[in-house]
Design a protein around this motif. Structure first.
Motif, PDB file in Angstrom:
ATOM      1  N   HIS A 213      56.877   3.273  -6.205  1.00  0.00           N
ATOM      2  CA  HIS A 213      56.430   2.025  -5.591  1.00  0.00           C
ATOM      3  C   HIS A 213      54.907   1.910  -5.687  1.00  0.00           C
ATOM      4  O   HIS A 213      54.194   2.868  -5.369  1.00  0.00           O
ATOM      5  CB  HIS A 213      56.870   1.963  -4.124  1.00  0.00           C
ATOM      6  CG  HIS A 213      58.353   1.891  -3.945  1.00  0.00           C
ATOM      7  ND1 HIS A 213      59.073   0.729  -4.091  1.00  0.00           N
ATOM      8  CD2 HIS A 213      59.265   2.862  -3.652  1.00  0.00           C
ATOM      9  CE1 HIS A 213      60.352   0.966  -3.881  1.00  0.00           C
ATOM     10  NE2 HIS A 213      60.498   2.254  -3.618  1.00  0.00           N
ATOM     11  N   PRO A 214      54.375   0.763  -6.118  1.00  0.00           N
ATOM     12  CA  PRO A 214      52.918   0.596  -6.239  1.00  0.00           C
ATOM     13  C   PRO A 214      52.220   0.763  -4.891  1.00  0.00           C
ATOM     14  O   PRO A 214      52.774   0.441  -3.838  1.00  0.00           O
ATOM     15  CB  PRO A 214      52.772  -0.839  -6.764  1.00  0.00           C
ATOM     16  CG  PRO A 214      54.083  -1.174  -7.386  1.00  0.00           C
ATOM     17  CD  PRO A 214      55.112  -0.430  -6.591  1.00  0.00           C
ATOM     18  N   LEU A 215      50.989   1.265  -4.938  1.00  0.00           N
ATOM     19  CA  LEU A 215      50.211   1.476  -3.724  1.00  0.00           C
ATOM     20  C   LEU A 215      49.653   0.150  -3.217  1.00  0.00           C
ATOM     21  O   LEU A 215      48.933  -0.535  -3.944  1.00  0.00           O
ATOM     22  CB  LEU A 215      49.052   2.435  -4.005  1.00  0.00           C
ATOM     23  CG  LEU A 215      49.436   3.857  -4.412  1.00  0.00           C
ATOM     24  CD1 LEU A 215      48.203   4.607  -4.907  1.00  0.00           C
ATOM     25  CD2 LEU A 215      50.090   4.606  -3.259  1.00  0.00           C
ATOM     26  N   PRO A 216      49.948  -0.232  -1.967  1.00  0.00           N
ATOM     27  CA  PRO A 216      49.417  -1.476  -1.420  1.00  0.00           C
ATOM     28  C   PRO A 216      48.028  -1.278  -0.824  1.00  0.00           C
ATOM     29  O   PRO A 216      47.585  -0.141  -0.597  1.00  0.00           O
ATOM     30  CB  PRO A 216      50.427  -1.817  -0.315  1.00  0.00           C
ATOM     31  CG  PRO A 216      50.838  -0.463   0.196  1.00  0.00           C
ATOM     32  CD  PRO A 216      50.864   0.443  -1.011  1.00  0.00           C
ATOM     33  N   ASP A 217      47.337  -2.392  -0.550  1.00  0.00           N
ATOM     34  CA  ASP A 217      46.092  -2.329   0.204  1.00  0.00           C
ATOM     35  C   ASP A 217      46.434  -1.904   1.631  1.00  0.00           C
ATOM     36  O   ASP A 217      47.343  -2.467   2.248  1.00  0.00           O
ATOM     37  CB  ASP A 217      45.429  -3.707   0.223  1.00  0.00           C
ATOM     38  CG  ASP A 217      44.032  -3.677   0.832  1.00  0.00           C
ATOM     39  OD1 ASP A 217      43.875  -3.134   1.955  1.00  0.00           O
ATOM     40  OD2 ASP A 217      43.107  -4.205   0.211  1.00  0.00           O
ATOM     41  N   PRO A 218      45.745  -0.906   2.195  1.00  0.00           N
ATOM     42  CA  PRO A 218      46.097  -0.446   3.547  1.00  0.00           C
ATOM     43  C   PRO A 218      45.975  -1.524   4.608  1.00  0.00           C
ATOM     44  O   PRO A 218      46.685  -1.491   5.622  1.00  0.00           O
ATOM     45  CB  PRO A 218      45.116   0.704   3.803  1.00  0.00           C
ATOM     46  CG  PRO A 218      43.995   0.493   2.849  1.00  0.00           C
ATOM     47  CD  PRO A 218      44.623  -0.131   1.643  1.00  0.00           C
ATOM     48  N   LEU A 219      45.089  -2.505   4.384  1.00  0.00           N
ATOM     49  CA  LEU A 219      44.900  -3.540   5.400  1.00  0.00           C
ATOM     50  C   LEU A 219      46.121  -4.437   5.544  1.00  0.00           C
ATOM     51  O   LEU A 219      46.303  -5.070   6.586  1.00  0.00           O
ATOM     52  CB  LEU A 219      43.659  -4.379   5.076  1.00  0.00           C
ATOM     53  CG  LEU A 219      42.336  -3.614   5.049  1.00  0.00           C
ATOM     54  CD1 LEU A 219      41.160  -4.570   4.861  1.00  0.00           C
ATOM     55  CD2 LEU A 219      42.153  -2.782   6.321  1.00  0.00           C
ATOM     56  N   THR A 220      46.987  -4.488   4.513  1.00  0.00           N
ATOM     57  CA  THR A 220      48.211  -5.288   4.626  1.00  0.00           C
ATOM     58  C   THR A 220      49.235  -4.631   5.551  1.00  0.00           C
ATOM     59  O   THR A 220      50.160  -5.291   6.020  1.00  0.00           O
ATOM     60  CB  THR A 220      48.851  -5.523   3.246  1.00  0.00           C
ATOM     61  OG1 THR A 220      49.256  -4.259   2.690  1.00  0.00           O
ATOM     62  CG2 THR A 220      47.869  -6.207   2.299  1.00  0.00           C
ATOM     63  N   LEU A 221      49.077  -3.340   5.801  1.00  0.00           N
ATOM     64  CA  LEU A 221      50.002  -2.604   6.668  1.00  0.00           C
ATOM     65  C   LEU A 221      49.407  -2.298   8.030  1.00  0.00           C
ATOM     66  O   LEU A 221      50.146  -2.046   8.987  1.00  0.00           O
ATOM     67  CB  LEU A 221      50.398  -1.271   6.013  1.00  0.00           C
ATOM     68  CG  LEU A 221      50.846  -1.267   4.553  1.00  0.00           C
ATOM     69  CD1 LEU A 221      51.235   0.155   4.158  1.00  0.00           C
ATOM     70  CD2 LEU A 221      51.987  -2.231   4.311  1.00  0.00           C
ATOM     71  N   LEU A 222      48.084  -2.323   8.128  1.00  0.00           N
ATOM     72  CA  LEU A 222      47.408  -1.751   9.283  1.00  0.00           C
ATOM     73  C   LEU A 222      47.773  -2.432  10.594  1.00  0.00           C
ATOM     74  O   LEU A 222      48.029  -1.766  11.602  1.00  0.00           O
ATOM     75  CB  LEU A 222      45.892  -1.796   9.069  1.00  0.00           C
ATOM     76  CG  LEU A 222      45.057  -1.010  10.082  1.00  0.00           C
ATOM     77  CD1 LEU A 222      45.462   0.454  10.104  1.00  0.00           C
ATOM     78  CD2 LEU A 222      43.571  -1.141   9.750  1.00  0.00           C
TER      79      LEU A 222
END
Length: 250
Positions: A213-222
């Motif tokens: 799975h591609p690495l997402p921007d952490p701010l989209t999960l935070l």
């Protein structure tokens, strides 16, 4: 619980069958699994995703394989003090390590290619379900020993500009826990175990969503993760604000 997460929105889990088996025991009581090829393939998949790895300690019964008396993080720390420079994605080197050290766990050094958001398992389970229901792209996720969940993301660090690094210490020291209860942000200067890994007491680290799975921007999960952590802390009231922050001396 873990196998169900890969089935959201038609994303069938690719976790190999060998991860679902209980680890066998060697003569000295340390954990290992007979499927050497399966273990090696999972480690190479991590490297193929761009995440550098290096060997770590492993459990020997309920103890750590290192010589440190009363090791505070048994089977969770690198073997070498030079783990940051030793970590690599080179397939040939990883194959040598895996074959020459068949019981070793592996860590991945964070802050170059990826960060890891590390939360209590219950909070992470709620957050993962919510994120997937909202159609938000979630990257690799691991169950770390049955009490923590690791969300792998792209890094917020920029190696070309040293002033832009986010040191791990800023995010995981105890004095920050009131603002982000239970959340540890592993970035530059930190590491986490990568699956497959065995821990004392027959616990393990395993993928819930694999490194494909591609690495997402952490701010989209935070926001979702911090909300889930705050709710978990409010319901349990038992988060230790002085819990050990990684890395520890290695």
């Amino acid at each position: 619980m873990g196998d169900d997460f890969g089935r959201y929105r038609g994303t069938e889990s690719r976790i190999p069958q060998w991860l679902r088996r209980r680890p066998k025991k060697s003569a000295d009581g340390s954990a290992f699994d007979g499927d050497v090829a399966g273990r090696e393939a999972l480690l190479l998949a991590v490297a193929d995703a761009g995440m550098p790895i290096s060997p770590a300690a492993h459990p020997v019964g309920y103890r750590c394989s290192c010589e440190r008396i009363g090791c505070p993080t048994p089977a969770r720390h690198p073997l070498s003090f030079a783990w940051q420079t030793q970590s690599t994605t080179d397939r040939a080197q990883i194959e040598r390590w895996a074959r020459n050290q068949p019981e070793a766990n592996f860590i991945t050094a964070t802050g170059m290619i990826h960060d890891v958001l590390d939360v209590p398992l219950e909070a992470g389970s709620r957050a993962l379900e919510r994120l997937l229901e909202q159609g938000i792209d979630v990257g690799p996720v691991a169950d770390s020993g049955g009490d923590r969940m690791l969300f792998f993301t792209a890094t917020r660090g920029t190696p070309e500009d040293e002033d832009e690094w986010w040191p791990c210490e800023l995010d995981c020291h105890p004095e920050t826990m009131d603002e982000h209860p239970g959340l540890r942000w592993h970035c530059r200067g930190s590491y986490v175990l990568v699956p497959p890994a065995q821990l004392p007491g027959e616990l393990s680290v395993r993928w819930l969503r694999g490194p494909e799975h591609p690495l997402p921007d952490p701010l989209t999960l935070l926001e979702t993760l911090t909300d889930a952590c705050a709710r978990y802390a409010g319901e349990n009231g038992e988060l230790d604000p002085h819990a050990v922050a990684w890395p520890l001396g290695r």
